[in-house]
Design an enzyme around this catalytic site. Structure first.
Site, PDB file in Angstrom:
ATOM      1  N   ASP A  76      -2.546   0.812   8.083  1.00 48.57           N
ATOM      2  CA  ASP A  76      -1.481   1.570   8.034  1.00 48.57           C
ATOM      3  C   ASP A  76      -0.063   1.493   9.130  1.00 48.57           C
ATOM      4  O   ASP A  76       0.572   2.305   9.090  1.00 48.57           O
ATOM      5  CB  ASP A  76      -1.887   3.163   8.140  1.00 48.57           C
ATOM      6  CG  ASP A  76      -2.878   3.527   7.029  1.00 48.57           C
ATOM      7  OD1 ASP A  76      -3.809   4.071   7.256  1.00 48.57           O
ATOM      8  OD2 ASP A  76      -2.858   2.858   5.914  1.00 48.57           O
ATOM      9  N   HIS A 108       0.780   5.201   1.384  1.00 49.69           N
ATOM     10  CA  HIS A 108      -0.074   5.905   2.577  1.00 49.69           C
ATOM     11  C   HIS A 108       0.616   7.436   2.488  1.00 49.69           C
ATOM     12  O   HIS A 108       1.821   7.508   2.594  1.00 49.69           O
ATOM     13  CB  HIS A 108       0.046   5.408   3.591  1.00 49.69           C
ATOM     14  CG  HIS A 108      -0.780   6.233   4.897  1.00 49.69           C
ATOM     15  ND1 HIS A 108      -2.096   6.169   4.879  1.00 49.69           N
ATOM     16  CD2 HIS A 108      -0.058   7.031   5.743  1.00 49.69           C
ATOM     17  CE1 HIS A 108      -2.502   7.071   6.101  1.00 49.69           C
ATOM     18  NE2 HIS A 108      -1.172   7.462   6.386  1.00 49.69           N
ATOM     19  N   SER A 154       4.494   6.963   2.239  1.00 47.83           N
ATOM     20  CA  SER A 154       5.306   5.612   2.503  1.00 47.83           C
ATOM     21  C   SER A 154       4.588   4.742   1.794  1.00 47.83           C
ATOM     22  O   SER A 154       3.458   4.408   1.528  1.00 47.83           O
ATOM     23  CB  SER A 154       4.918   5.262   4.124  1.00 47.83           C
ATOM     24  OG  SER A 154       5.419   6.572   4.884  1.00 47.83           O
ATOM     25  N   ASN A 203       1.001  -1.347   0.057  1.00 52.25           N
ATOM     26  CA  ASN A 203      -0.216   0.002  -0.079  1.00 52.25           C
ATOM     27  C   ASN A 203       0.996   1.236   0.102  1.00 52.25           C
ATOM     28  O   ASN A 203       2.117   1.102   0.330  1.00 52.25           O
ATOM     29  CB  ASN A 203      -0.794   0.180   1.316  1.00 52.25           C
ATOM     30  CG  ASN A 203      -1.869   1.253   1.244  1.00 52.25           C
ATOM     31  OD1 ASN A 203      -2.426   1.540   0.257  1.00 52.25           O
ATOM     32  ND2 ASN A 203      -2.186   1.788   2.392  1.00 52.25           N
TER      33      ASN A 203
END
Ligand code: GRF
Length: 215
Positions: A145, A109, A136, A107
């Site tokens: 997260d 973020h 990030s 992912n």
């Protein structure tokens, strides 16, 4: 060739950056499919323009998160991906889904994790008078997260910044650079996850790599 499935929900700026990295051979990978939970997402046109198969799995069409995620998994697994890439995907994924893709689910973020997990990261960084902000790329774990961070990039907060201006600069100066770079490391076999830590070139990353320190 590493096979990617990319999940989006909206604009697709990160998707476009990954498509361009593949097209100009900075990223040796094949985008097997783009899957989206929002039938109206502009990012779907970006994928279609690049000739990438798309699939809408609309979360509103399912009675529960579990049935939605089961449908997602079915479409994802039919592509046999090496990596599943969340790129502006705005649904929280349950632990069953995360476990199923553990170590191959990434992912991006828009904050310098572990600072500012969650939403409205730009507004919160501004409100707190932060000097730096950024984005990030991290492995996804059950801790939203909170997974181990692979690569970060930062930009100095400037006088007069609004959340919108800051978000645009983070996207343009950081996000579109760090995602293709981190994915290229995976495609070159340099990146992995061991327990809850990132491994790059055979060594545990005690700290995330920083874009500005890369050659
Ligand atoms: C980006 O800020 C990304 O960090 C966050 O969603 C926003 C939109 O991403 N996850 P995109 O334009 O859809 O790639």
């Amino acid at each position: 060739m590493m096979r990617l499935v990319i999940l989006i929900s909206g604009t697709g700026r990160n998707l476009q950056a990954i498509i361009e990295a593949v097209e100009d051979s900075r990223l040796r990978a094949e985008i097997a499919a783009v899957i989206c939970n929002n039938p109206a997402a502009p990012g779907l046109q970006l994928a279609e323009r690049a000739g990438i198969p798309t699939q809408v799995v609309d979360h509103r069409a399912y009675p529960s998160r579990d049935t939605f995620e089961a449908a997602l998994r079915e479409h994802i697994d039919s592509c046999s991906p090496d990596l599943v890439v969340l790129a502006g995907f705005m649904r929280i994924l349950g632990s069953g889904f995360v476990q199923h893709y553990r170590g191959r689910l990434l992912n991006i973020h828009p904050s310098l994790l572990p600072r500012y997990p969650g939403l409205d990261t730009h507004g919160r960084a501004l409100a707190n008078g932060e000097r730096w902000h950024g984005a990030s790329v991290h492995y996804v774990t059950e801790d939203v997260d909170g997974g181990p961070v692979i690569l970060q990039g930062r930009t100095a907060i400037q006088p007069g910044d609004t959340p919108e201006k800051l978000a645009e600069r983070v996207l343009r100066e950081v996000e579109v650079k760090i995602y293709p770079r981190a994915l290229a490391w995976a495609a070159e076999g340099r990146l992995g996850m061991q327990g809850s830590q990132v491994v790059l070139d055979g060594r545990i990353l005690e700290q995330p790599e920083q874009l500005e320190q890369l050659t």
